[in-house]
Design a protein around this motif. Structure first.
Motif, mmCIF file in Angstrom:
data_model
loop_
_atom_site.group_PDB
_atom_site.id
_atom_site.type_symbol
_atom_site.label_atom_id
_atom_site.label_comp_id
_atom_site.label_asym_id
_atom_site.label_seq_id
_atom_site.Cartn_x
_atom_site.Cartn_y
_atom_site.Cartn_z
ATOM 1 N N LEU A 1 0.838 -1.206 0.000
ATOM 2 C CA LEU A 1 0.000 0.000 0.000
ATOM 3 C C LEU A 1 0.870 1.252 0.000
ATOM 4 O O LEU A 1 0.572 2.231 -0.697
ATOM 5 C CB LEU A 1 -0.922 0.021 1.219
ATOM 6 C CG LEU A 1 -2.257 -0.705 1.129
ATOM 7 C CD1 LEU A 1 -3.005 -0.597 2.457
ATOM 8 C CD2 LEU A 1 -3.123 -0.157 -0.003
ATOM 9 N N CYS B 1 -1.888 -2.756 -7.751
ATOM 10 C CA CYS B 1 -3.301 -2.830 -7.335
ATOM 11 C C CYS B 1 -3.836 -4.254 -7.458
ATOM 12 O O CYS B 1 -4.507 -4.757 -6.550
ATOM 13 C CB CYS B 1 -4.148 -1.879 -8.178
ATOM 14 S SG CYS B 1 -3.885 -0.133 -7.818
ATOM 15 N N LEU C 1 -2.463 -6.424 -4.714
ATOM 16 C CA LEU C 1 -3.111 -6.134 -3.435
ATOM 17 C C LEU C 1 -4.476 -6.798 -3.332
ATOM 18 O O LEU C 1 -4.872 -7.294 -2.271
ATOM 19 C CB LEU C 1 -3.258 -4.621 -3.254
ATOM 20 C CG LEU C 1 -1.980 -3.856 -2.899
ATOM 21 C CD1 LEU C 1 -2.176 -2.361 -3.069
ATOM 22 C CD2 LEU C 1 -1.557 -4.167 -1.461
ATOM 23 N N LEU D 1 2.319 1.670 -3.386
ATOM 24 C CA LEU D 1 1.285 2.205 -4.267
ATOM 25 C C LEU D 1 1.180 3.713 -4.111
ATOM 26 O O LEU D 1 1.131 4.452 -5.106
ATOM 27 C CB LEU D 1 -0.056 1.546 -3.944
ATOM 28 C CG LEU D 1 -1.291 2.135 -4.650
ATOM 29 C CD1 LEU D 1 -1.183 1.994 -6.160
ATOM 30 C CD2 LEU D 1 -2.570 1.457 -4.134
ATOM 31 N N VAL E 1 -7.527 1.068 -3.012
ATOM 32 C CA VAL E 1 -7.020 0.380 -4.207
ATOM 33 C C VAL E 1 -7.922 0.647 -5.410
ATOM 34 O O VAL E 1 -7.445 0.927 -6.520
ATOM 35 C CB VAL E 1 -6.903 -1.138 -3.941
ATOM 36 C CG1 VAL E 1 -6.484 -1.866 -5.217
ATOM 37 C CG2 VAL E 1 -5.899 -1.401 -2.823
#
Length: 231
Positions: free
Chosen positions: A23, A77, A80, A26, A94
């Motif tokens: 995360l 994404c 995840l 990201l 996301v």
């Protein structure tokens, strides 16, 4: 039995730790891409105003890096989503990132589009005579900067301001169209350049739309937090 439970708990903790790391990655990549598109649009505007053909070519070449970042972010994404069942807040984060990155990539495309028009019009362009287009450029840069800042700062208020700001860019686009029509009426022989200038105005209008979309997804991603704060 207890040792098995401990093993499961520790495994879940490790999975969550890895999830949190991804995360964070990201978020870093989203910020990197946001900075890239802001830089591309700003340089595209400078090349347009200065009629800098060489700079415009560099911007077009640089679009490949933005496309690459889009693919990297989409891959993060997907990873995840398939690793474990995200909680509601993570799922919003996301999902919003996957939607936002599409708008960000299209903004990068428009930087390349504006640069292509700069090259086509050449150094004899009369773009600087169109005040409403220069205003559109300034206002869309404000929208774009604030939409990315809203994401980075997790600022719902700033995101909502971006959405409201879109009306200003839309009004300027209407005025720019009138300017172009007047040019064609006064100088029919310049109709081709007038069409090119109108396309540039449309690209700025679309950038404003994409900045608005980004702001809307920022609000979506933070909705769960808002609800929790109200409880």
């Amino acid at each position: 039995m207890l040792s098995e439970l401990v093993r499961i708990i520790e495994g879940n903790i490790r999975m969550r730790s890895k999830f949190d790391e991804q995360l964070l990655e990201l978020n870093h990549k989203m910020i990197e891409m946001g900075n890239n598109i802001i830089s591309s649009i700003q340089k595209a505007i400078e090349a347009l105003v200065a009629r800098d053909i060489d700079q415009a070519k560099l911007i077009m070449d640089g679009d490949a890096e933005i496309d690459h970042l889009q693919k990297v972010i989409e891959s993060i994404c997907f990873n995840l989503l398939i690793q474990q069942q995200p909680v509601a807040r993570d799922l919003r984060t996301v999902t919003a990132a996957m939607k936002m990155v599409t708008d960000m990539e299209r903004i990068g495309d428009h930087a390349a589009d504006i640069s292509e028009m700069t090259i086509l019009m050449g150094q004899n362009s009369q773009i600087d005579k169109f005040n409403h287009i220069s205003e559109m450029a300034s206002e869309t840069m404000i929208m774009l900067n604030h939409s990315i800042e809203a994401y980075v700062e997790k600022d719902v208020v700033k995101a909502r301001e971006v959405i409201e700001y879109d009306d200003i860019v839309d009004e300027l686009f209407v005025k720019a169209k009138k300017d172009v029509i007047q040019l064609i009426l006064n100088n029919p022989e310049e109709g081709e350049e007038a069409a090119d200038i109108l396309m540039i105005a449309k690209y700025f209008e679309r950038i404003g739309d994409h900045a608005t979309n980004i702001a809307e997804w920022v609000i979506y991603s933070l909705k769960q937090k808002e609800n929790e704060d109200e409880v």
